[in-house]
Motif scaffolding. Structure first.
Motif, PDB file in Angstrom:
ATOM      1  N   GLY A  75       0.728  -1.142   0.130  1.00 17.66           N
ATOM      2  CA  GLY A  75      -0.120  -0.023   0.019  1.00 17.66           C
ATOM      3  C   GLY A  75       0.906   1.267   0.006  1.00 17.66           C
ATOM      4  O   GLY A  75       0.577   1.971  -0.876  1.00 17.66           O
ATOM      5  N   PRO A  76       1.660   1.409   1.087  1.00 18.67           N
ATOM      6  CA  PRO A  76       2.640   2.795   0.961  1.00 18.67           C
ATOM      7  C   PRO A  76       3.314   2.956  -0.415  1.00 18.67           C
ATOM      8  O   PRO A  76       3.581   4.204  -0.581  1.00 18.67           O
ATOM      9  CB  PRO A  76       3.436   2.456   2.270  1.00 18.67           C
ATOM     10  N   LEU A  77       3.754   1.804  -1.060  1.00 20.62           N
ATOM     11  CA  LEU A  77       4.481   2.116  -2.239  1.00 20.62           C
ATOM     12  C   LEU A  77       3.899   2.027  -3.356  1.00 20.62           C
ATOM     13  O   LEU A  77       4.320   2.288  -4.656  1.00 20.62           O
ATOM     14  CB  LEU A  77       5.636   0.804  -2.328  1.00 20.62           C
ATOM     15  N   ASP A  78       2.553   1.651  -3.327  1.00 23.82           N
ATOM     16  CA  ASP A  78       1.488   1.464  -4.543  1.00 23.82           C
ATOM     17  C   ASP A  78       2.340   0.505  -5.458  1.00 23.82           C
ATOM     18  O   ASP A  78       2.179   0.762  -6.636  1.00 23.82           O
ATOM     19  CB  ASP A  78       1.588   2.873  -4.944  1.00 23.82           C
ATOM     20  N   ILE A  79       2.515  -0.438  -5.092  1.00 24.23           N
ATOM     21  CA  ILE A  79       2.945  -1.492  -5.849  1.00 24.23           C
ATOM     22  C   ILE A  79       2.071  -2.824  -5.629  1.00 24.23           C
ATOM     23  O   ILE A  79       1.989  -3.211  -4.315  1.00 24.23           O
ATOM     24  CB  ILE A  79       4.380  -2.049  -5.691  1.00 24.23           C
ATOM     25  N   PRO A  80       1.493  -3.526  -6.583  1.00 24.35           N
ATOM     26  CA  PRO A  80       0.714  -4.803  -6.457  1.00 24.35           C
ATOM     27  C   PRO A  80       1.555  -5.803  -5.369  1.00 24.35           C
ATOM     28  O   PRO A  80       2.562  -5.951  -5.506  1.00 24.35           O
ATOM     29  CB  PRO A  80       0.206  -5.448  -7.653  1.00 24.35           C
ATOM     30  N   GLU A  81       0.730  -6.454  -4.369  1.00 25.85           N
ATOM     31  CA  GLU A  81       1.549  -7.226  -3.546  1.00 25.85           C
ATOM     32  C   GLU A  81       2.282  -8.433  -4.169  1.00 25.85           C
ATOM     33  O   GLU A  81       3.219  -8.767  -3.915  1.00 25.85           O
ATOM     34  CB  GLU A  81       0.579  -7.673  -2.299  1.00 25.85           C
ATOM     35  N   ARG A  82       1.382  -8.987  -5.098  1.00 23.41           N
ATOM     36  CA  ARG A  82       2.177  -9.925  -5.709  1.00 23.41           C
ATOM     37  C   ARG A  82       3.589  -9.738  -6.420  1.00 23.41           C
ATOM     38  O   ARG A  82       4.295 -10.466  -6.386  1.00 23.41           O
ATOM     39  CB  ARG A  82       1.361 -11.097  -6.592  1.00 23.41           C
ATOM     40  N   THR A  83       3.308  -8.453  -7.223  1.00 30.53           N
ATOM     41  CA  THR A  83       4.314  -8.014  -7.917  1.00 30.53           C
ATOM     42  C   THR A  83       5.502  -7.514  -7.220  1.00 30.53           C
ATOM     43  O   THR A  83       6.768  -7.858  -7.250  1.00 30.53           O
ATOM     44  CB  THR A  83       4.097  -6.752  -8.980  1.00 30.53           C
ATOM     45  N   THR A 107      15.712  -1.524  -7.066  1.00 30.06           N
ATOM     46  CA  THR A 107      16.093  -1.374  -8.448  1.00 30.06           C
ATOM     47  C   THR A 107      15.029  -1.766  -9.393  1.00 30.06           C
ATOM     48  O   THR A 107      14.800  -1.218 -10.376  1.00 30.06           O
ATOM     49  CB  THR A 107      17.586  -1.827  -8.794  1.00 30.06           C
ATOM     50  N   LEU A 108      14.696  -3.149  -9.208  1.00 31.08           N
ATOM     51  CA  LEU A 108      13.661  -3.940 -10.086  1.00 31.08           C
ATOM     52  C   LEU A 108      12.415  -3.171 -10.033  1.00 31.08           C
ATOM     53  O   LEU A 108      11.867  -3.216 -10.961  1.00 31.08           O
ATOM     54  CB  LEU A 108      13.547  -5.131  -9.413  1.00 31.08           C
ATOM     55  N   ALA A 109      11.942  -2.610  -8.907  1.00 29.14           N
ATOM     56  CA  ALA A 109      10.756  -1.886  -8.734  1.00 29.14           C
ATOM     57  C   ALA A 109      10.809  -0.647  -9.436  1.00 29.14           C
ATOM     58  O   ALA A 109       9.797  -0.435 -10.128  1.00 29.14           O
ATOM     59  CB  ALA A 109      10.296  -1.575  -7.021  1.00 29.14           C
ATOM     60  N   ARG A 120       0.296  -2.703 -14.470  1.00 32.20           N
ATOM     61  CA  ARG A 120      -1.115  -1.967 -14.574  1.00 32.20           C
ATOM     62  C   ARG A 120      -1.328  -1.565 -15.953  1.00 32.20           C
ATOM     63  O   ARG A 120      -2.349  -1.639 -16.485  1.00 32.20           O
ATOM     64  CB  ARG A 120      -1.258  -0.930 -13.647  1.00 32.20           C
ATOM     65  N   TYR A 121      -0.154  -1.081 -16.922  1.00 30.80           N
ATOM     66  CA  TYR A 121      -0.252  -0.760 -18.140  1.00 30.80           C
ATOM     67  C   TYR A 121       0.282  -1.867 -19.118  1.00 30.80           C
ATOM     68  O   TYR A 121       1.300  -2.426 -18.939  1.00 30.80           O
ATOM     69  CB  TYR A 121       0.719   0.484 -18.312  1.00 30.80           C
TER      70      TYR A 121
END
Length: 360
Positions: A75-83, A107-109, A120-121
């Motif tokens: 949530g804080p990073l706005d990155i899907p959990e599985r990703t 770096t990967l993120a 998402r895109y």
């Protein structure tokens, strides 16, 4: 526009004594009235700061330690959990395979954000005509002519088939496979990703685009900072920084307030005001008025993420402002002919005047 971004982002390659500082344009007065002054124009060698490390442990109460780690940061990073788990697995795998590479999940993120907004895109952010597509929830980036993707990519990290092969193969759509393959590409040749110059070369080896490299650095730095303090992810400062990072590549436009206001880009204070408008905080319009209206950072203190950093003479006039990102970096709209980009906020010979807090 790409040429403008390249000029700004590659100045770090020159020795400091040979760098010619760019004169940030004054606003709101016409540029012709600008007094001679030095300003920030250099992006010095840098890699993202260390981040909270993922730990892979046996399952506890239905969730592994890695899953719990991702649940707390997603949530804080706005990155899907599985990703996010996939990025972490990439780091964990490369820790074992090439420990001297020091690959970090941030770096990967950063690559995942710059490539496809973490999946998402659905397509590459760079279209075949060289312009940038619009990721969901982000302001469109413009002016990336000549940086088009030429091979089909898939998944959050947008690997090419050739890169996947170099990274040991796997399913291009699977985030674990893609993260591991990306890590192997970045770590090839004995690379140490903790060294700034090596980090920059590795990202260029992944994709030869200075626009892309700046996006990766900016977002990786944001994720590293927020991983150490997840509660800050919802604060106005983090929201303003996210907005500003989404503007990298837009042109400098004197008096510009951005695409949402009908302008192709921003000037320096237009960018900082729009960033904090997006975070629900209203700022004054010019660099000088922002300097005189926000809470100053003590001269002995250092700016924090989201602080405004100012340039000029406090006794007479402040002519430039940027948004502090962290790790000695800021996001700013430098001057005519240059794109919104990341720069080192304080270098020898500039006229740095101090920093201020737009919000508590």
């Amino acid at each position: 526009m790409v040429a403008a971004l390249v000029i700004g982002s590659l100045l770090f390659m020159r020795p400091a004594a040979q760098s010619q500082a760019v004169l940030p344009a004054a606003e709101p007065q016409p540029p012709s009235s600008t007094a001679a002054s030095t300003g920030p124009s250099v992006l010095e060698v840098s890699a993202p700061v260390p981040a909270q490390a993922p730990q892979q442990q046996p399952q506890q109460q239905g969730k592994s330690a890695l899953e719990s780690w991702a649940a707390g940061l997603s949530g804080p990073l706005d990155i899907p959990e599985r990703t996010l788990i996939g990025y972490a697995n990439g780091e964990l795998t490369l820790r074992k395979e090439q420990p001297n590479c020091h690959l970090s999940w941030v770096t990967l993120a950063g690559i995942g954000k710059a490539s496809s907004d973490h999946g998402r895109y659905g397509g590459d952010l760079l279209k075949s005509d060289g312009t940038l597509n619009k990721p969901l929830g982000a302001v469109p980036l413009q002016g990336a002519a000549g940086e088009a993707a030429t091979e089909q990519r898939g998944g959050p990290l947008q690997l090419t088939q050739q890169q996947l092969k170099r990274g040991g193969g796997g399913n291009i759509q699977d985030v674990d496979d893609a993260a591991t393959a990306t890590g192997r590409v970045l770590c090839s040749g004995g690379t140490n990703l903790q060294a700034g110059q090596s980090w920059w070369k590795a990202i260029a080896n992944y994709r030869a685009s200075d626009l892309f490299r700046q996006q990766v650095l900016g977002n990786a730095q944001l994720y590293a900072t927020l991983s150490q303090n997840p509660a800050a992810g919802k604060a106005p400062a983090a929201r303003a920084v996210r907005f500003a990072l989404d503007q990298i590549g837009l042109p400098y436009v004197w008096g510009g307030n951005g695409p949402d206001s009908g302008s192709a880009g921003f000037d320096c204070s237009g960018l900082t005001k729009a960033a904090y408008d997006a975070a629900g905080i209203s700022l004054q319009r010019t660099a000088d008025s922002q300097f005189r209206s926000v809470l100053p950072v003590p001269p002995t203190g250092l700016p924090k993420m989201g602080d405004l950093v100012f340039y000029g003479n406090p006794a007479t006039r402040i002519h430039h402002v940027g948004l502090y990102l962290g790790n000695g970096l800021m996001i700013n709209a430098p001057t005519e002919g240059m794109a919104v980009q990341i720069a080192t906020y304080h270098v020898t010979g500039d006229d740095y005047a101090g920093a201020g807090h737009p919000a508590n």
